[in-house]
Design a protein around this motif. Structure first.
Motif, short mmCIF file in Angstrom:
data_model
loop_
_atom_site.label_atom_id
_atom_site.label_comp_id
_atom_site.label_asym_id
_atom_site.label_seq_id
_atom_site.Cartn_x
_atom_site.Cartn_y
_atom_site.Cartn_z
N MET A 1 16.12 20.91 -3.85
CA MET A 1 15.83 19.95 -4.95
C MET A 1 16.55 18.87 -4.68
O MET A 1 17.53 18.62 -4.33
N ALA A 5 15.94 15.98 -9.87
CA ALA A 5 15.70 17.15 -10.45
C ALA A 5 16.81 18.15 -10.63
O ALA A 5 16.82 18.91 -11.60
N ILE A 6 17.90 18.23 -9.90
CA ILE A 6 19.22 18.96 -10.28
C ILE A 6 19.88 18.42 -11.60
O ILE A 6 20.13 19.15 -12.24
N ALA A 9 17.49 19.70 -14.37
CA ALA A 9 17.62 21.03 -14.64
C ALA A 9 19.09 21.29 -15.42
O ALA A 9 18.89 22.09 -16.31
N ALA A 10 20.13 20.73 -14.72
CA ALA A 10 21.23 20.72 -15.42
C ALA A 10 21.31 20.33 -16.93
O ALA A 10 21.93 20.98 -17.67
N ARG A 13 19.94 22.64 -19.36
CA ARG A 13 20.62 23.98 -19.55
C ARG A 13 22.07 23.32 -20.18
O ARG A 13 22.72 24.39 -20.33
N GLN A 118 31.65 28.34 -11.16
CA GLN A 118 30.85 28.34 -12.29
C GLN A 118 31.55 28.83 -13.46
O GLN A 118 32.09 30.08 -13.19
N ALA A 151 21.73 23.36 -7.07
CA ALA A 151 20.33 23.66 -7.51
C ALA A 151 20.07 25.06 -7.75
O ALA A 151 19.59 25.50 -8.76
N LEU A 152 20.47 25.94 -6.77
CA LEU A 152 20.66 27.31 -6.81
C LEU A 152 21.24 27.84 -8.08
O LEU A 152 20.97 28.72 -8.82
N ILE A 154 21.79 26.41 -10.85
CA ILE A 154 21.50 25.77 -12.15
C ILE A 154 20.02 26.51 -12.50
O ILE A 154 19.88 26.79 -13.63
N SER A 155 19.40 26.81 -11.65
CA SER A 155 18.11 27.63 -11.78
C SER A 155 18.14 28.85 -12.01
O SER A 155 19.11 29.42 -12.22
#
Length: 155
Positions: A1, A5-6, A9-10, A13, A118, A151-152, A154-155
């Motif tokens: 990603m 895009a990261i 997406a962040a 969310r 996280q 990326a992982l 966040i997805s």
């Protein structure tokens, strides 16, 4: 990603990000902040090249450094957890490794340890052996891998 895009997406969310980098010297932070408007997602980057900086800025234990060495999953975990805590963000990635030239039989050139912290989850770590590809290539690959971890997460 891709970094854009990261960030998107962040943003969607409500996730904020910090980085803790050693061998990449801020390359992950630079990749994210190259994108206009990143400041609503990216909070800060800690460039902790020396052991003293890891201790002072991220709270890495001197005992962990003495026992495991700077290039270790234990230090990567403490770096990521320290960035998460000190920045007050939801997500932090850390990188510590031997970009080269050099290394040893015990810790070869191209070994890079990553941490991912996280909020509300256990901090995890992994080691990638990129090999003796040269300093620039190892740093680039480590940056790309760290972006992939974000990326992982966040997805």
């Amino acid at each position: 990603m891709e970094p854009a895009a990261i960030l998107a997406a962040a943003r969607a969310r409500g996730i904020t990000i910090a980085t803790a980098e050693s061998c990449t010297g801020g390359m992950v932070a630079a990749a994210l902040t190259d994108i206009a408007g990143s400041s609503d997602v990216f909070d800060r980057g800690f460039i902790t090249y020396s052991n003293a900086a890891k201790v002072d800025m991220l709270g890495v234990s001197p005992q962990t450094l003495a026992t495991d060495g700077a290039v270790s999953e234990a230090v990567a975990v403490e770096m990521a957890a320290g960035a998460l805590h000190n920045a007050g963000v939801a997500l932090a990635v850390s990188i510590t490794g031997i970009a080269g030239p050099g290394g040893s039989a015990h810790k070869p050139e191209g070994r890079v340890c990553f941490g991912l912290a996280q909020r509300g989850q256990p901090t995890r770590a992994e080691t990638i052996e990129f090999g003796a590809l040269g300093r620039a290539v190892v740093r680039r690959k480590a940056t790309e891998h760290a972006l992939g971890l974000l990326a992982l997460a966040i997805s």
